[in-house]
Design an enzyme around this catalytic site. Structure first.
Site, PDB file in Angstrom:
ATOM      1  N   THR A 284       0.854  -1.189   0.000  1.00  0.00           N
ATOM      2  CA  THR A 284       0.000   0.000   0.000  1.00  0.00           C
ATOM      3  C   THR A 284       0.894   1.246   0.000  1.00  0.00           C
ATOM      4  O   THR A 284       1.874   1.308   0.738  1.00  0.00           O
ATOM      5  CB  THR A 284      -0.937   0.029   1.220  1.00  0.00           C
ATOM      6  OG1 THR A 284      -1.756  -1.153   1.171  1.00  0.00           O
ATOM      7  CG2 THR A 284      -1.861   1.245   1.206  1.00  0.00           C
ATOM      8  N   PHE A 286       1.184   5.147   0.794  1.00  0.00           N
ATOM      9  CA  PHE A 286       0.577   6.169   1.657  1.00  0.00           C
ATOM     10  C   PHE A 286       1.161   7.531   1.302  1.00  0.00           C
ATOM     11  O   PHE A 286       2.362   7.639   1.037  1.00  0.00           O
ATOM     12  CB  PHE A 286       0.882   5.880   3.137  1.00  0.00           C
ATOM     13  CG  PHE A 286       0.225   4.641   3.669  1.00  0.00           C
ATOM     14  CD1 PHE A 286       0.757   3.383   3.423  1.00  0.00           C
ATOM     15  CD2 PHE A 286      -0.931   4.725   4.437  1.00  0.00           C
ATOM     16  CE1 PHE A 286       0.155   2.233   3.925  1.00  0.00           C
ATOM     17  CE2 PHE A 286      -1.548   3.588   4.939  1.00  0.00           C
ATOM     18  CZ  PHE A 286      -1.000   2.339   4.686  1.00  0.00           C
TER      19      PHE A 286
END
Ligand SMILES: O=C(O)C(=O)C[C@]1(C(=O)O)C=C[C@@H](O)C=C1
Length: 397
Positions: A284, A286
């Site tokens: 992921t 960010f």
């Protein structure tokens, strides 16, 4: 002292345009001219910083910014809310020591010297891990919604926010793209986190006993195949750690959570299966958001993000993107989102009634710093080809 959001945010604004604002007189070559007053003041401020936009350009603050009222601060669209206080039932640890999630009505501030970093979720969430990876030793501040994290930075309750924007399996986190446009923050960096999901349950429970599992929708999507094979019903929760907290508090042996190993430790759950994500490389991205932009140099790799809208017509997107290709600038991401305030455009009424299309916002990340002349020329050129645009941020690669 109560913070008055509308006022304090305006003073700090460097640049923020809402290209799709109603009442705007956007036309090719202009950023956005809004109905509100004060564009020159803001433009001059912005121009000093970047000196990139032709003189006729003016900008306006976000048109739909509302003063912060308790009503406006209410969380929206949440599916399951974790309990704010957990009554210990003996099978998990006392959780009341954990920080209470920040809500936008909080007006406390910290005198400490540690960097305060907001994230969405509660302790044990992947976003907390990302915040700590970005700022080791920082004070992490849990927020119950993405928007609360944005507001926490704007209101100086924290220094930074770390929010997910894209996952290698689940794709973009559209809510944060939308919030980026509605708030006056700058992206000052990014951090990538390897996400290894665990299936958690009450102590002593076997995974075959589980009938339903709670987690953040992105996390559930990342474990789609594994959970289907186990024939488990999926239930959305605000964040992965919140799901673990709910399972711990519920005492239900047939209910599990998809969350991190750290969440298992914090909430006193067993890990009944590890690495339950479908793709071993589950990453992921960010974004790190701040009130002030970083000043780009050209001594190391930078990435710049912009958003723009286009007129209808053949090849308009192609021509807009060509300004980067012609200067050897790589695009690292392109995302399109329907404009929320002007989603449809009637294109042709001659055939079978009227054809309607969405109007889109295009978000582009390109691999260059605004300190580089080629990037400045590309943006100058882009400006002549687009309806409106907005330079979001510059951040280190
Ligand atoms: O729920 C969490 O733990 C989060 O940090 C949120 C979130 C997300 O929004 O994508 C972050 C990383 C994982 O991909 C799953 C969930």
């Amino acid at each position: 002292m109560a913070l008055r959001a509308a006022e304090s945010i305006w003073v700090g604004a460097q640049f923020n345009s809402r290209p799709d604002s109603p009442g705007s007189h956007a036309r090719p070559g202009l950023i956005a001219v809004g109905r509100d007053s004060g564009p020159d003041r803001l433009f001059r401020k912005w121009q000093c910083r970047w000196a990139l936009v032709p003189a006729q350009t003016s900008v306006t603050p976000v048109d739909d910014e509302k003063p912060l009222t308790p009503e406006a601060a209410k969380p929206v669209g949440a599916t399951i809310h974790g309990p704010k206080e957990i009554v210990s039932k003996g099978f998990h640890r006392d959780l009341n020591f954990l920080p209470r999630p920040l809500s936008v009505t909080d007006d406390s501030s910290d005198d400490g010297t540690k960097v305060r970093v907001a994230y969405q979720g509660i302790p044990g969430a992947y976003s907390e891990a990302a915040a700590l990876k970005a700022y080791p030793g920082s004070e992490t501040v849990p927020c119950d919604q993405f928007e609360v994290a944005f507001k926490a930075v704007e209101l100086w309750l924290v220094d930074k926010a770390v929010l997910p924007i894209e996952n290698s399996v689940g794709g973009s986190i559209h809510r944060n793209y939308d919030l980026l446009l509605r708030h006056r923050l700058h992206i000052v960096g990014e951090i990538q986190l390897e996400v290894n999901h665990c299936l958690l349950a009450l102590p002593g429970v076997r995974k075959e006993e589980l009938k339903r599992v709670l987690s953040h929708p992105q996390a559930l999507a990342q474990c789609e195949m594994t959970l289907s094979n186990l024939n488990i019903t999926r239930v959305n929760a605000d964040d992965t750690a919140g799901a673990a907290q709910i399972v711990a508090a519920s005492g239900q042996r047939d209910t599990g959570a998809v969350a991190s190993a750290r969440a298992a430790e914090i909430y006193g759950l067993d890990i009944v299966a590890k690495n339950v994500q479908d793709d071993a490389n589950n990453i992921t991205r960010f974004l790190i958001l701040a009130r002030e932009p970083i000043i780009a140099g050209n001594n190391k790799p930078y990435r710049t993000s912009i958003v723009f809208t286009l007129e209808e017509g053949p090849g308009v997107l192609f021509k807009a993107l060509a300004v980067f290709a012609m200067r050897g600038i790589s695009l690292t991401k392109i995302e399109s989102r329907p404009q929320r305030k002007r989603p449809m455009r009637v294109v042709d009424g001659s055939n079978n009634g009227s054809a309607k299309y969405f109007d889109y916002l295009f978000y582009i990340d390109f691999a260059a710093s605004m300190a580089e002349p080629r990037a400045q020329r590309a943006l100058g050129n882009l400006e002549a080809r687009v309806l409106s645009h907005h330079l979001f941020h510059l951040h280190e690669n």
